[in-house]
Design a protein around this motif. Structure first.
Motif, PDB file in Angstrom:
ATOM      1  N   UNK A  48       0.821  -1.326   0.008  1.00  0.00           N
ATOM      2  CA  UNK A  48      -0.128   0.123  -0.026  1.00  0.00           C
ATOM      3  C   UNK A  48       1.089   1.263   0.071  1.00  0.00           C
ATOM      4  N   UNK A  49       0.367   2.312   0.705  1.00  0.00           N
ATOM      5  CA  UNK A  49       0.921   3.593   0.549  1.00  0.00           C
ATOM      6  C   UNK A  49       2.405   3.603   1.089  1.00  0.00           C
ATOM      7  N   UNK A  50       2.853   2.603   2.155  1.00  0.00           N
ATOM      8  CA  UNK A  50       3.904   2.610   2.621  1.00  0.00           C
ATOM      9  C   UNK A  50       5.015   2.255   1.709  1.00  0.00           C
ATOM     10  N   UNK A  51       4.559   1.523   0.818  1.00  0.00           N
ATOM     11  CA  UNK A  51       5.740   0.971  -0.408  1.00  0.00           C
ATOM     12  C   UNK A  51       5.456   1.746  -1.667  1.00  0.00           C
ATOM     13  N   UNK A  52       4.304   2.318  -1.926  1.00  0.00           N
ATOM     14  CA  UNK A  52       4.190   3.116  -3.328  1.00  0.00           C
ATOM     15  C   UNK A  52       3.077   4.428  -2.950  1.00  0.00           C
ATOM     16  N   UNK A  53       3.335   5.468  -2.404  1.00  0.00           N
ATOM     17  CA  UNK A  53       2.409   6.391  -1.984  1.00  0.00           C
ATOM     18  C   UNK A  53       2.246   7.164  -3.448  1.00  0.00           C
ATOM     19  N   UNK A  54       1.068   7.313  -3.812  1.00  0.00           N
ATOM     20  CA  UNK A  54       0.390   8.000  -4.890  1.00  0.00           C
ATOM     21  C   UNK A  54      -0.563   8.994  -4.696  1.00  0.00           C
ATOM     22  N   UNK A  55      -0.741   9.820  -5.709  1.00  0.00           N
ATOM     23  CA  UNK A  55      -1.890  10.822  -5.324  1.00  0.00           C
ATOM     24  C   UNK A  55      -3.169  10.185  -5.491  1.00  0.00           C
TER      25      UNK A  55
END
Length: 373
Positions: free
Chosen positions: A291-298
């Motif tokens: 999730x965001x921990x691995x690949x933070x996106x808009x």
């Protein structure tokens, strides 16, 4: 014996991971820093994609329950010009199930089900390499050891430092969030403007987006390009100052569009951050991210869907081979990185077009999405 597994974070990805493991009879410890499930508002609505978020819920045995709770009509989208003219007005077919909406709170409750969450467990550090496994150190000084720690703890993950030195970077776009309650009764004019789904208005380097949630609740987001310190000194509790700041940014926009924001009762400023498009790390035994921990996106609809699917996929793979934990995690990471890179590129480009000097780019993004569906 079953492996000792902990997931840090009780958001969509962490709960999907835990729920699928639970379905396969494997124990898992869910560590969440919030003191209780109702400690703070759960956030706005999510559109769950058929091949991502919905697939994850199917793996958890929850798809039918989701369909009963979701709002297919929430897929409707209306786009206005800053002056109020309607540029697009898309209404889904009655049986359209590509991206039905569900409130975050309802999704969380659905995923929680029978899970036992250890609330109020704030993680200070995750340390792999201990002879007995991976150490999780808590803010209260206590520590525990696991065979696998999964960091699903969001943008400012405390787990990430165990595998990667990379931290989120500011996108150049900030937003101020507000909401309208009991909109159909208290603000019927705005309820008609928003409709069953969302309304978006795009101008030069700024936008206003309003999304209907269930129960007559509407979330409103005013987005704009600004330096990182652009919101410094703006007190969210000073509603008059926030409204004045908004009016200065959106001067000349149609009164009904402005009212979506001005009638809000409370305001929350946020700066949007992302991770690098191709964020990867050298595999570290005993710890991974999702999730965001691995690949933070808009926040353009992909993040929660990816987190749900990654959590479900990793749990399924572990359930199929619990004695090959490290090999399973290595394979999962490679697959996650490849898929996330594509979505990160798409969403980062999308944000640059949706909040850009040329508002017509936003219409092009919308039309491209409709063609995909």
């Amino acid at each position: 014996m079953s492996p000792r597994i902990a997931v840090i974070g009780g958001g969509p990805g962490g709960l999907a991971f835990a729920r699928v493991l639970h379905r396969h009879g494997l124990p898992v410890t869910v560590l969440e820093r919030d003191p209780s499930r109702d400690a703070r508002p759960p956030g706005g609505t999510l559109d769950l994609h058929k091949g991502m978020g919905q697939l994850a819920l199917e793996k958890a045995g929850l798809l039918s329950a989701f369909q009963e709770l979701s709002r297919p009509e929430g897929q409707a989208m209306r786009i206005l010009a800053p002056g109020g003219a309607v540029l697009r007005d898309w209404q889904p077919d009655p049986d359209e199930q590509a991206n039905p909406e569900i409130d975050r709170g309802r999704l969380r409750d659905l995923l929680l089900g029978p899970l036992e969450v250890r609330w109020g467990r704030t993680v200070a550090e995750v340390v792999p390499g201990d002879p007995d496994g991976t150490l999780v150190r808590f803010a209260d000084g206590k520590q525990e050891t696991y065979d696998l720690v999964v960091g699903a703890d969001g943008a400012w993950s405390r787990t990430r430092a165990a595998v990667s030195p990379v931290v989120p970077q500011y996108t150049g776009v900030s937003l101020i969030e507000t909401s309208l309650d009991d909109v159909d009764t208290r603000h019927p004019d705005l309820a008609r403007l928003v409709g069953d789904g969302s309304v978006a208005v795009y101008g030069v380097n700024r936008s206003v987006v309003a999304q209907r949630n269930s129960g007559g609740h509407v979330k409103v987001y005013a987005q704009f390009r600004a330096p990182m310190d652009g919101l410094t000194g703006l007190d969210p509790a000073d509603t008059d100052a926030v409204r004045a700041h908004f009016l200065a940014l959106f001067d000349g926009w149609a009164a009904p569009v402005l009212d979506l924001f001005l009638r809000g009762a409370a305001y929350v400023p946020r700066a949007l951050h992302t991770m690098p498009v191709s964020h990867t790390w050298t595999h570290v035994p005993g710890v991974t991210l999702l999730g965001d921990a691995a690949h933070l996106m808009p926040p353009l609809g992909a993040g929660a869907n990816l987190a749900l699917l990654e959590g479900a996929e990793l749990a399924e793979a572990i359930a199929a081979a619990p004695d090959a934990l490290d090999e399973v995690v290595r394979t999962f990471e490679t697959h996650m990185w490849h898929r996330a890179e594509r979505w990160a590129g798409f969403t980062i480009t999308g944000l640059s077009r949706l909040v850009s000097p040329d508002p017509s780019q936003a219409l092009a993004v919308f039309d491209a999405v409709q063609q995909e569906q």
